[in-house]
Design a protein around this motif. Structure first.
Motif, PDB file in Angstrom:
ATOM      1  N   UNK A  93       0.926  -1.215   0.015  1.00  0.00           N
ATOM      2  CA  UNK A  93      -0.177   0.089   0.121  1.00  0.00           C
ATOM      3  C   UNK A  93       1.025   1.224  -0.174  1.00  0.00           C
ATOM      4  N   UNK A  94       1.723   1.458   0.766  1.00  0.00           N
ATOM      5  CA  UNK A  94       2.917   2.393   0.859  1.00  0.00           C
ATOM      6  C   UNK A  94       3.565   2.353  -0.428  1.00  0.00           C
ATOM      7  N   UNK A  95       3.822   1.349  -1.057  1.00  0.00           N
ATOM      8  CA  UNK A  95       4.664   1.448  -2.272  1.00  0.00           C
ATOM      9  C   UNK A  95       3.819   2.249  -3.322  1.00  0.00           C
ATOM     10  N   UNK A  96       2.447   1.831  -3.401  1.00  0.00           N
ATOM     11  CA  UNK A  96       1.418   2.625  -4.253  1.00  0.00           C
ATOM     12  C   UNK A  96       1.408   4.149  -3.937  1.00  0.00           C
ATOM     13  N   UNK A  97       1.214   4.341  -2.484  1.00  0.00           N
ATOM     14  CA  UNK A  97       0.541   5.649  -2.028  1.00  0.00           C
ATOM     15  C   UNK A  97       1.777   6.553  -1.825  1.00  0.00           C
ATOM     16  N   UNK A  98       3.175   6.304  -1.875  1.00  0.00           N
ATOM     17  CA  UNK A  98       4.044   7.136  -1.815  1.00  0.00           C
ATOM     18  C   UNK A  98       4.659   7.353  -0.418  1.00  0.00           C
ATOM     19  N   UNK A  99       4.204   6.546   0.552  1.00  0.00           N
ATOM     20  CA  UNK A  99       4.591   6.717   2.061  1.00  0.00           C
ATOM     21  C   UNK A  99       4.516   8.060   2.530  1.00  0.00           C
ATOM     22  N   UNK A 100       3.126   8.648   2.413  1.00  0.00           N
ATOM     23  CA  UNK A 100       2.627   9.684   2.851  1.00  0.00           C
ATOM     24  C   UNK A 100       2.252   9.690   4.539  1.00  0.00           C
ATOM     25  N   UNK A 101       2.117  10.773   5.293  1.00  0.00           N
ATOM     26  CA  UNK A 101       1.614  10.872   6.443  1.00  0.00           C
ATOM     27  C   UNK A 101       0.211  11.260   6.594  1.00  0.00           C
ATOM     28  N   UNK A 102      -0.529  10.697   7.300  1.00  0.00           N
ATOM     29  CA  UNK A 102      -0.505   9.695   8.109  1.00  0.00           C
ATOM     30  C   UNK A 102      -1.066   8.487   7.774  1.00  0.00           C
ATOM     31  N   UNK A 103      -1.023   8.277   6.480  1.00  0.00           N
ATOM     32  CA  UNK A 103      -1.576   7.239   5.556  1.00  0.00           C
ATOM     33  C   UNK A 103      -0.634   6.044   5.925  1.00  0.00           C
ATOM     34  N   UNK A 104       0.665   6.227   5.944  1.00  0.00           N
ATOM     35  CA  UNK A 104       1.772   5.192   6.189  1.00  0.00           C
ATOM     36  C   UNK A 104       1.476   4.437   7.502  1.00  0.00           C
TER      37      UNK A 104
END
Length: 398
Positions: free
Chosen positions: A25-36
């Motif tokens: 998920x973080x690979x696709x979303x780009x390690x954004x906060x707070x998502x990661x």
């Protein structure tokens, strides 16, 4: 549970792939906060790629207070793999390259554990907290060299074991605590010269690896030690728990050292007092657990330090109950830490700090319970440190 090489490798690959899916998920979303944090896929690998100038292929110890806060071998790995990102800065490719190397290390680690503990090896790739933590950072580089140190030591190859220990400490500092059970084993056998020789070999290896970094930029090399000396009562630690329940831990550096010394002294006395001398493989887990509990931070990826050694420490099938109780708290903690960080980053859903503090206590209690269950074993239950045992351990893997 004995298994073929193919079965060992297959289960290790499956665990590596499941971990990769968790981080996808973080690979696709780009390690954004707070998502990661919400999706529990944070990784130091990508966080430090930009923050420590690794994306620019810059030597990670040239930036003073912004230097990489890891020992030299980890720094070399982080720096060298950046050159495999051929074009523009790309954290996704950088993560994938490091994840691939970590997966290969994990497969090798599982094979090592299967050779050393053919009855229980499967517990390592089957542990949910291990699967969840594989790609948080580069710690597996230190873990496999620490296990190699144990493997060689228990086979009487002391010089090579000392070399592996020096390499491991130059990768991540925690394996230094292995000198505690190593000293106990040598003392019990009245091999004082061998203990001095072993310690000198390990120290010399560590010095030779660290020396180039200190010469090139001492301030950057010292950043690892400086950060740890200035760290407060950080996430997951006993000191964090005590601070949150109102107990003053202002002299935390002194308290942490005193706890480490007292815990080490107790364990050394315990090892010297046993009627039968166990192997390093049987004693390393509790030594590292003492080091971990005394530390000012107890990160989720520390489960990667402890679990291989826990598997090696198991004596019989009854130990698996305490093992799984401890592992259960580890996976609960794994998600708790990310959810409390998500809350602090402003997400609408997450975990309160009070509930997180409870999970911290639960995790520490489970670790203590598991250690106590291992230490309660009678001398006859522990495998003796003999050539017969070592031979049967080596031959048990088929």
């Amino acid at each position: 549970m004995k298994a073929t090489t193919k079965a060992v490798i297959a289960l290790a690959i499956l665990a590596s792939l499941l971990s990769f899916v968790k981080f996808n998920h973080c690979r696709n979303a780009g390690w954004t906060s707070p998502d990661m944090y919400t999706h529990a896929c944070y990784s130091d690998i990508t966080a430090l790629y930009d923050q420590r100038n690794i994306a620019d292929h810059s030597w990670p110890y040239l930036h003073g207070a912004n230097s990489l806060e890891y020992p030299p071998i980890t720094g070399v790995v982080a720096w060298a793999t950046s050159y495999l990102v051929f074009h523009e800065s790309n954290p996704l490719i950088y993560f994938d390259l490091n994840a691939l190397l970590l997966a290969l290390l994990f497969i090798a680690l599982v094979i090592f554990i299967a050779k050393m503990k053919p009855e229980f090896w499967y517990l390592l790739p089957a542990s949910p907290a291990v699967i969840a933590s594989l790609y948080i950072n580069w710690d597996l580089w230190a873990v496999i060299s620490a296990v190699m140190c144990i493997y060689l030591f228990d086979r009487g190859k002391y010089d090579w074991s000392a070399l592996a220990l020096g390499i491991s400490v130059a990768t991540k500092f925690f394996p230094i605590i292995l000198l505690l059970p190593i000293a106990a084993i040598f003392i019990r056998k009245s091999q004082h010269r061998e203990l001095i020789r072993y310690s000198c070999y390990a120290a010399l290896t560590w010095v030779l690896i660290n020396a180039p970094c200190t010469i090139i930029n001492f301030r950057g090399w010292w950043q690892f030690f400086d950060l740890n000396s200035k760290r407060g009562a950080d996430w997951g630690s006993l000191w964090f728990f005590l601070d949150r329940i109102g107990i003053n831990v202002s002299a935390i550096n002194l308290l942490a050292v005193l706890l480490l010394i007292s815990g080490s002294a107790f364990y050394l006395t315990y090892l010297l007092g046993r009627k039968v001398a166990p192997t390093l493989a049987a004693t390393a887990f509790i030594a590292v657990a003492i080091f971990t509990v005394a530390s000012k931070v107890y990160s989720p990826q520390y489960v990667l330090w402890l679990t291989p050694l826990a598997v090696l420490a198991l004596v019989n099938k009854s130990d698996r109950t305490a093992f799984w109780i401890w592992q259960g708290t580890e996976i609960i903690y794994h998600f708790a830490i990310w959810q409390v960080l998500a809350t602090q980053e402003g997400t609408r859903f997450g975990l309160s700090e009070s509930n997180y503090t409870f999970v911290v206590a639960l995790r520490l209690i489970a670790l203590a319970y598991f250690c106590a269950s291992l230490m309660r074993k009678s001398p006859a239950e522990y495998p003796p440190q003999s050539s017969e045992f070592l031979s049967s351990a080596a031959d048990g893997y088929a």
